[in-house]
Design an enzyme around this catalytic site. Structure first.
Site, PDB file in Angstrom:
ATOM      1  N   SER A 538       3.031  15.178 -17.346  1.00  0.00           N
ATOM      2  CA  SER A 538       3.407  16.769 -17.679  1.00  0.00           C
ATOM      3  C   SER A 538       2.554  17.192 -18.801  1.00  0.00           C
ATOM      4  O   SER A 538       1.329  17.389 -19.003  1.00  0.00           O
ATOM      5  CB  SER A 538       4.964  16.875 -17.795  1.00  0.00           C
ATOM      6  OG  SER A 538       5.160  18.183 -17.602  1.00  0.00           O
ATOM      7  N   ASP A 613       5.797  19.601  -6.028  1.00  0.00           N
ATOM      8  CA  ASP A 613       5.777  19.760  -7.603  1.00  0.00           C
ATOM      9  C   ASP A 613       6.045  21.274  -7.707  1.00  0.00           C
ATOM     10  O   ASP A 613       5.124  22.100  -7.657  1.00  0.00           O
ATOM     11  CB  ASP A 613       4.789  19.437  -8.473  1.00  0.00           C
ATOM     12  CG  ASP A 613       5.292  19.205  -9.587  1.00  0.00           C
ATOM     13  OD1 ASP A 613       6.296  20.020 -10.187  1.00  0.00           O
ATOM     14  OD2 ASP A 613       4.402  18.598 -10.702  1.00  0.00           O
ATOM     15  N   HIS A 645       8.099  16.925  -9.393  1.00  0.00           N
ATOM     16  CA  HIS A 645       7.402  16.777 -10.772  1.00  0.00           C
ATOM     17  C   HIS A 645       7.087  15.378 -11.095  1.00  0.00           C
ATOM     18  O   HIS A 645       6.271  15.089 -11.920  1.00  0.00           O
ATOM     19  CB  HIS A 645       8.034  17.822 -11.867  1.00  0.00           C
ATOM     20  CG  HIS A 645       7.343  17.627 -13.268  1.00  0.00           C
ATOM     21  ND1 HIS A 645       5.987  18.124 -13.124  1.00  0.00           N
ATOM     22  CD2 HIS A 645       7.468  17.658 -14.411  1.00  0.00           C
ATOM     23  CE1 HIS A 645       5.586  18.160 -14.273  1.00  0.00           C
ATOM     24  NE2 HIS A 645       6.334  17.892 -14.876  1.00  0.00           N
TER      25      HIS A 645
END
Length: 675
Positions: A538, A613, A645
């Site tokens: 991320s 995602d 995600h």
């Protein structure tokens, strides 16, 4: 058996290598989702929780209760059954103990029902762009749900979102023979946002009043009920996120009654928690804010008068636990004593005087009894897996309830060091965790993997069990790697100036600080400076790519999971808080656009993304791959079908097998053979 030392700001813990060191921990042992993971989580004989003011001791085989005053007098415990009617299609379930009603959503509509009786429609609409009763503003600002029962259960506040102006973003579900389109609403930075309102539904009359909040594009956060149920409070933030108003509204009419106070900041204001009202004095509440540089508390009355500043000192309050029995003190967790330690404090509401209730170094996670008279304190530190204590909030008297042993007993464990170094500004202390290989030979040269996150709302390094080490770090230590993590400026629990240094320039100061960590690593005689890799997910995926492209001569291999590669492709609330809009900050967006730097890639880089995602959309990785093709550079790529995600469940083991193999192939080998 362990040997532990403390030197200044450096904690060291050398876990003794025992005779059975040939026993190796597997990824199934070390990662959530693994078949044997639960065997290696620190456990006490009994876990402990509250049922009102009664202590409940339980494990898989038995449970019993006791009062805090007579813990040795065990009494059989039978859990009272709560009859709640829940059907499979019900989502966003919100149960109210006071009226025994359960609020829920079906698709985009909102209802409630009792144990028996009809289902009541609160808000219903056939327009798929209108959403009732779900978390607004993409779960930013601490928003975790979309319904809010009043204290006595006479009213239900709820979010109404109109997403007509937000474009449909396409995701694809490949689980069936003919793939299906799954559109989501994903407003990107600089684009049209949701229009949000707050409705107040009266249970008895069945009528709904909408608060007259004005501008539909203002962020409506931290919905809070007054104990009398006559007013509701909303922290309202402008789209620029630099001007907050705390407003009071009439429940009966929806009209704004008063703006209690305002907060402004040249960077941003981020409200995260609702008001905490005093039940015995319902015209007084506690407000959490970073207005003076740290996350502290402020005591106000409902006319907006500041009564007291409630601060444990120069540290952040990470948690507001609640009020003591007489509502004379507020109980909090703060890292005032040290950035890596989180202690429990009580602060007097009248005088602001503070007292610390815990003495053991480490990270304390409390649970307050219903009356506020006692705390259950679960804590650990570098060498303590888990202790559970009972604490009296009146005098701080502490009693040990349970202790956990070392779940890794019988395995060779790495030496773990927690230490500090100076940031790129030459002044600010940054804290790191260093994990040495197993076995360790100071005469050898080892490859290094830097695990990075580095973004807001994160802290990788703390004085909890084994330094908050990740299971994969231990696994890589077994394979002969040094594993290093550093909390750079931009992360949390170090004050607003430390956190907000990233404003309008994501990646710049974070990577500068990470390179100070690299300097430190390269100074260690046992580190092979020619074999340094980086991995993150991320925001950490973004920084991993940033580091590899900015310093290609340093990083030989990297793995970036779910990375943001261009902040114009990220969502509006988070993106505009830290970067403003692309129109307002073109230079900042340009510098943080990894696609522009694709030609700098020279090491081996693996990108990983879930194809569904909806947090960091797949377009980020795909656009970076396209830029690399155009630049004639060659990253590797892996997609996890059906994952969002992150990769959870049993597939998480495969994910880290995949990551490990990549570093084994392209980092552990000698520099000449890895090209």
């Amino acid at each position: 058996m362990t040997k532990c030392f403390f030197y200044g700001w450096i904690y060291m813990c050398a876990f003794a290598e025992i005779a059975a060191q040939e026993k190796q921990l597997t990824l199934d042992d070390l990662l959530p989702g693994g078949n044997s993971y639960n065997l290696y989580v620190p456990k006490t004989q009994y876990d402990v929780r509250w049922e009102g003011d009664q202590l409940i001791f339980f494990n898989e085989k038995e449970s019993w209760s006791a009062s805090p005053e007579s813990i040795d007098q065990k009494e059989p415990f039978r859990q009272a059954e709560e009859k709640t009617r829940i059907k499979n299609e019900w989502k966003n379930i919100d149960f109210c103990r006071e009226n025994r009603y359960t609020a829920f959503t079906v698709r985009n509509n909102l209802y409630f029902a009792q144990e028996e009786g009809p289902i009541v429609e609160v808000a219903e609409n056939d327009d798929e762009n209108i959403v009732y009763g779900q978390a607004a503003h993409r779960n930013e600002f601490g928003i975790e749900k979309g319904t809010f029962w009043s204290p006595k259960g006479n009213y239900l506040a709820f979010y109404r979102m109109d997403e007509t102006g937000v474009g449909d973003y396409p995701l694809v579900d490949i689980s069936e023979r003919e793939a299906k389109l799954k559109n989501v609403k994903y407003p990107m930075a600089g684009m049209t946002n949701q229009e949000v309102k707050i409705g107040i539904y009266a249970v008895e009359s069945g009528k709904t009043v909408y608060l007259q909040t004005g501008d539909p594009y203002v962020y409506l956060t931290n919905i809070s009920w007054n104990p009398t149920e006559k007013q509701v409070y909303v922290a309202e933030l402008n789209r620029e996120q630099n001007h907050l108003q705390l407003n009071k509204y009439s429940v009966e009419t929806g009209e704004k009654m008063l703006t209690l106070f305002e907060e402004k900041n040249d960077r941003y204001v981020e409200p995260l928690t609702p008001l905490l009202f005093l039940e015995k004095t319902p015209d007084v509440f506690i407000w959490e804010s970073q207005r003076e540089g740290y996350k502290h508390l402020y005591l106000y009355n409902t006319e907006g008068k500041l009564l007291q500043v409630l601060s444990p000192g120069a540290g952040d309050i990470s948690q507001v636990i609640g009020l003591d029995e007489e509502e004379k003190n507020v109980l909090v967790v703060s890292n005032e004593s040290h950035p890596l330690d989180f202690q429990i404090y009580k602060i007097n509401l009248e005088t602001g005087a503070k007292a610390v209730l815990t003495s053991e170094a480490g990270v304390h996670s409390p649970l307050l009894s219903r009356s506020g008279k006692y705390l259950i304190d679960r804590y650990s530190n570098l060498t303590t897996p888990l202790n559970i204590d009972l604490i009296s909030t009146s005098d701080g008297q502490t009693q040990r309830l349970q202790t956990a042993g070392n779940p890794y007993e019988g395995y060779a464990l790495p030496e773990i060091t927690l230490g500090s170094l100076k940031a790129a500004d030459g002044q600010t202390d940054l804290y790191y965790r260093l994990v040495k290989p197993i076995p360790f030979d100071s005469a050898q040269k080892y490859p290094v993997v830097i695990y990075v996150y580095g973004g807001p709302h994160s802290q990788l390094v703390e004085n909890s069990w084994m330094g908050k080490v990740r299971g994969w770090d231990i696994y890589m230590a077994q394979k002969g790697y040094v594993v290093f993590s550093l909390d750079n400026r931009g992360t949390s629990n170090r004050g607003f100036a430390f956190e907000s240094i990233i404003h309008r320039q994501l990646g710049k100061n974070e990577t500068a600080d990470q390179m100070k960590g690299v300097e430190f690593l390269r100074s260690l005689p046992y580190v092979d400076a020619n074999r340094i890799g980086v991995h993150g997910w991320s925001f950490g995926g973004f920084l991993s790519i940033y580091l590899m492209l900015q310093y290609p001569e340093i990083f030989k291999a990297g793995v970036a999971g779910g990375p943001v590669t261009n902040w114009e492709l990220y969502e509006i609330m988070y993106g505009e808080r830290y970067m403003d809009t692309p129109e307002e900050n073109p230079d900042g967006y340009r510098e943080a656009d990894m696609n522009r730097r694709a030609g700098n890639l020279s090491g081996r880089l693996l990108l990983i993304h879930g194809d569904e995602d909806a947090t960091v959309v797949w377009q980020n990785s795909l656009s970076f791959l396209k830029a690399c093709v155009e630049a004639r550079t060659y990253p590797d790529y892996f997609v996890y079908p059906g994952h969002k995600h992150n990769v959870h469940g049993k597939d998480r083991i495969h994910l880290y097998e995949n990551i490990t193999r990549y570093f084994e192939d392209f980092l552990k080998k000698s520099p000449s053979s890895s090209k």
